[in-house]
Design a protein around this motif. Structure first.
Motif, short mmCIF file in Angstrom:
data_model
loop_
_atom_site.label_atom_id
_atom_site.label_comp_id
_atom_site.label_asym_id
_atom_site.label_seq_id
_atom_site.Cartn_x
_atom_site.Cartn_y
_atom_site.Cartn_z
N MET B 223 0.84 -1.20 0.00
CA MET B 223 0.00 0.00 0.00
C MET B 223 0.89 1.26 0.00
O MET B 223 0.57 2.26 -0.64
N ILE B 225 3.85 1.45 -1.33
CA ILE B 225 4.41 1.55 -2.69
C ILE B 225 3.36 2.16 -3.63
O ILE B 225 3.66 3.03 -4.45
N ARG B 228 3.16 5.85 -3.37
CA ARG B 228 4.23 6.51 -4.12
C ARG B 228 3.91 6.59 -5.61
O ARG B 228 4.13 7.60 -6.26
N ARG B 229 3.41 5.47 -6.11
CA ARG B 229 3.18 5.42 -7.56
C ARG B 229 2.06 6.36 -7.97
O ARG B 229 2.07 6.88 -9.10
N GLY B 234 8.62 5.90 -8.35
CA GLY B 234 8.83 4.45 -8.34
C GLY B 234 8.48 3.82 -9.67
O GLY B 234 8.45 4.47 -10.71
N ASN B 235 8.21 2.52 -9.62
CA ASN B 235 8.01 1.72 -10.83
C ASN B 235 6.59 1.90 -11.35
O ASN B 235 5.75 1.02 -11.24
N ALA B 345 3.79 -6.12 -22.29
CA ALA B 345 4.81 -5.64 -21.35
C ALA B 345 4.15 -5.18 -20.05
O ALA B 345 4.62 -5.49 -18.95
N LEU B 348 3.14 -8.11 -17.97
CA LEU B 348 4.30 -8.73 -17.30
C LEU B 348 4.73 -7.93 -16.08
O LEU B 348 5.01 -8.49 -15.02
N ARG B 349 4.78 -6.59 -16.23
CA ARG B 349 5.23 -5.77 -15.10
C ARG B 349 4.27 -5.93 -13.92
O ARG B 349 4.70 -5.99 -12.77
N PHE B 351 2.34 -8.52 -13.22
CA PHE B 351 2.50 -9.86 -12.65
C PHE B 351 3.76 -9.93 -11.80
O PHE B 351 3.74 -10.39 -10.65
N GLU B 352 4.88 -9.47 -12.37
CA GLU B 352 6.15 -9.53 -11.63
C GLU B 352 6.06 -8.74 -10.33
O GLU B 352 6.57 -9.16 -9.29
N GLY B 359 8.34 -10.15 -5.91
CA GLY B 359 7.37 -9.08 -6.04
C GLY B 359 6.98 -8.52 -4.68
O GLY B 359 7.75 -8.59 -3.71
N TYR B 360 5.78 -7.97 -4.61
CA TYR B 360 5.36 -7.27 -3.40
C TYR B 360 4.31 -8.01 -2.57
O TYR B 360 4.06 -7.62 -1.45
#
Lengths: 172, 447
Positions: B223, B225, B228-229, B234-235, B345, B348-349, B351-352, B359-360
């Motif tokens: 949560m 993370i 931030r997003r 971040g990612n 893509a 995938l991001r 899922f990862e 992962g998280y």
């Protein structure tokens, strides 16, 4: 462009030191210094194995263990570690990285280095009272804008990919 | 200590509003042995996807319980499944996870089998002076008792005494459809695989998917993370649902026969779902109901070894019991065949970011499973209290949402997100009792 032998040796020495620092900062949990070793637009990639013998080759079409286009992905991991709210990082595993077999993948240049390394990460998981050794090899692209070198690209391959529970950036 | 009667481990009294599970169910090694024998070896198990066996002679190796199995497409295109053990001395005839091979040759004495499991060579057979009795025996790989597939998912059973697959799946077919019908071109497993183990009983992952209650505690760091997003830090490439916006959504669960169940959540931001750009086509092809359900977050369990989940993106996750306190997980991300590159893509991001062992979310789940397993060593305590949320709102049979989807669950529940129902765990444990009781009494698993 030919680079003077002395300049090439200087580049190599700086690159080797950077890889050693990267490992030491992880082990000593100096997270901000670790992050600062990476360029803001760096690529960090840990591919998966598709089976016994082949690695995924394209992170845009195949699965990765981790793939970050930009340092933000690494920063997220640090935010998580520091949040104190992730069961996977309570208590935080203690690690010792060893980095060796550092070789240039192309002739060293004054502002760009491509290196390969072999690495091991001994990790002690207090939760499990267990030790696991992660190991693999990595390829780096390092760049220098002047005095400091940074990691522009890192591809790291986890050879023993049958993962006990979980991994984080400090396991690689 | 002999295990007690199976019913004594599950305190299931609907009339009193009670459902409790005894801790020994997760911790008793003798019960674990019986589970392998009376559950995994006596019912349907998910094996693989047909898309993993696209060409003749493609194979994958897997397990049903502890039994090593090869699933292969033969020269004529037919899929077969065989015990991965040489008839001669028992070695596995295939060491690899997947590949393509016309022949599987045992590395010990060279007996060879074709992709249909037929023995094609016994080394130095002519000179062996075998007796006639040897020649009278079959030397082929042993086919598993039942093999069938639905929507490209291949299932197998070591026991012939199982219902037909489609009857066994029942309404779970709907949840498989929601995964496998997302694209008119079919769905495929994205190459690459993650395999990881956790120190905990296999049923903990099975239950975790039916347990929305853990999300905001176990995944609390995620949560942070996500926060931030939202600010663009971040990612952001992996950014998915804004979990803060979930607060007013409805949540529900269904119990189905044969141990299957599913939990669903409404989604506050459908535009962030991987399926969203495809919805017009899906609505036109399949109608509004399936389209609407594809947007919902879903987590279905195929008892005993598969999670059909779409919390973030559609995944298939298998759990393999290794010992009472060790389980192997494998997660596959599935995607439309021919998906545009930028969507592939992004999938995938996501899922990862969430499901991977790096992962998280998953790392937090599996580490708390280890805490549970440690806690189960405590004596002087018997039944757990983690199956009761939502019992007060339980409806027998279908509720409105189920009727709208044409589903016929045994029971339904629905409520505000923070009801965080736990009734999705009931069907698996009732089937656990039924199969264990039948096995311990020496009866067949199915009437």
């Amino acid at each position: 462009m030919m680079v003077e032998a002395g300049a090439a040796a200087d580049s190599m020495a700086a690159g080797i030191e950077l890889l050693h620092r990267e490992a030491a900062y992880l082990d000593e949990q100096r997270w901000d210094e670790w992050l600062a070793l990476f360029a803001p637009d760096c690529e960090f990639w840990a591919p998966t194995w598709t089976g016994e013998g082949r690695l995924t080759t394209n992170p845009q079409t195949e699965l990765s263990l981790m793939y970050f286009a930009g340092r933000g992905g690494l920063e997220d991991r640090i935010v998580r570690i520091r949040s104190g709210r992730s069961p996977a990082a309570l208590p935080l595993p203690r690690t010792t990285h060893m980095v060796g077999n550092i070789l240039p993948l192309e002739p060293p240049q004054s502002s760009r280095l491509r290196l390969r390394s072999s690495w091991t990460c001994h990790a002690f998981f207090p939760l499990m009272n267990a030790t696991h050794i992660f190991f693999g090899r990595a390829e780096y692209e390092l760049t220098s804008g002047g005095t400091d070198w940074v990691i522009a690209k890192k591809k790291t391959i986890l050879e023993n990919d049958r993962i006990p529970m979980a991994i984080d950036i400090y396991c690689l | 200590m002999r295990p007690r009667a199976a019913q004594s481990y599950i305190d299931d009294r609907p009339e009193d509003g009670v459902f409790r599970v005894h801790r020994d169910v997760y911790a008793d090694p003798e019960l674990f042995e019986l589970e392998i024998k009376y559950i995994f070896e006596r019912t349907w198990n998910f094996l693989t996807l047909e898309s993993e066996l696209a060409k003749p002679h493609d194979f994958v190796t897997t397990h049903i319980g502890r039994t090593p199995v090869i699933v292969a497409r033969d020269a004529k295109g037919k899929i077969g499944a065989f015990l991965n053990t040489c008839r001669h001395k028992g070695a596995t005839v295939c060491r690899f996870e997947k590949g393509n091979a016309k022949f599987h040759v045992c590395l010990y004495h060279g007996w060879a089998y074709d992709s249909a499991g037929k023995n094609v060579s016994i080394k130095q057979r002519e000179a062996a002076d075998y007796a006639a009795a040897f020649d009278a025996e079959s030397h082929d790989l042993i086919p598993i008792a039942r093999l069938d597939s639905y929507q490209g998912l291949v299932f197998g059973s070591l026991s012939p005494d199982v219902p037909p697959l489609l009857d066994h799946l029942g309404d779970l077919k709907f949840f498989i459809d929601l995964h496998m019908e997302q694209s008119p071109n079919g769905m495929e497993i994205i190459p690459g695989r993650v395999a990881y183990t956790y120190r905990g009983n296999w049923k903990m992952q099975l239950e975790n998917g039916q347990d929305p209650y853990h999300v905001d505690t176990a995944h609390g760091s995620f949560m942070a993370i996500a926060e931030r997003r939202r600010k663009g830090q971040g990612n952001v490439a992996a950014r998915e649902l804004d979990w803060q916006k979930r607060n007013n959504v409805q949540i529900g669960a269904y119990e189905f026969p044969f141990g299957h169940s599913s939990v669903w959540h409404e989604v506050a931001e459908p535009e962030r779902r991987a399926v969203y750009p495809m919805l017009d086509e899906i609505r036109a092809r399949l109608g509004p109901v399936k389209a609407e359900w594809m947007v919902k977050q879903r987590n279905a369990v195929f008892f005993p070894n598969l999670q059909i989940a779409d919390q973030i993106v559609p995944i298939l996750r298998t759990f393999r019991p290794i010992s009472v306190d060790l389980t192997e997980l494998r997660s596959n991300v599935i995607a439309p065949v021919g998906e545009p590159p930028e969507r592939r893509a992004a999938r995938l991001r996501q899922f990862e970011d969430f499901v991977n062992p790096g992962g998280y979310a998953t790392p937090d789940d599996v580490t708390v499973f280890a805490d549970c397993q440690t806690g189960f060593s405590a004596t002087g305590v018997d039944f757990l209290q983690g199956y009761a949320r939502g019992i007060g709102a339980l409806e027998r049979g279908a509720n409105d949402e189920a009727r709208g989807a044409g589903l016929h669950p045994l029971a339904s529940v629905k409520g505000h997100r923070t009801q965080n129902t736990e009734i999705g765990t009931h069907a698996p444990f009732r089937e656990w009792v039924r199969l264990m009781e039948a096995g311990m009494a020496g009866r067949k698993a199915y009437a």
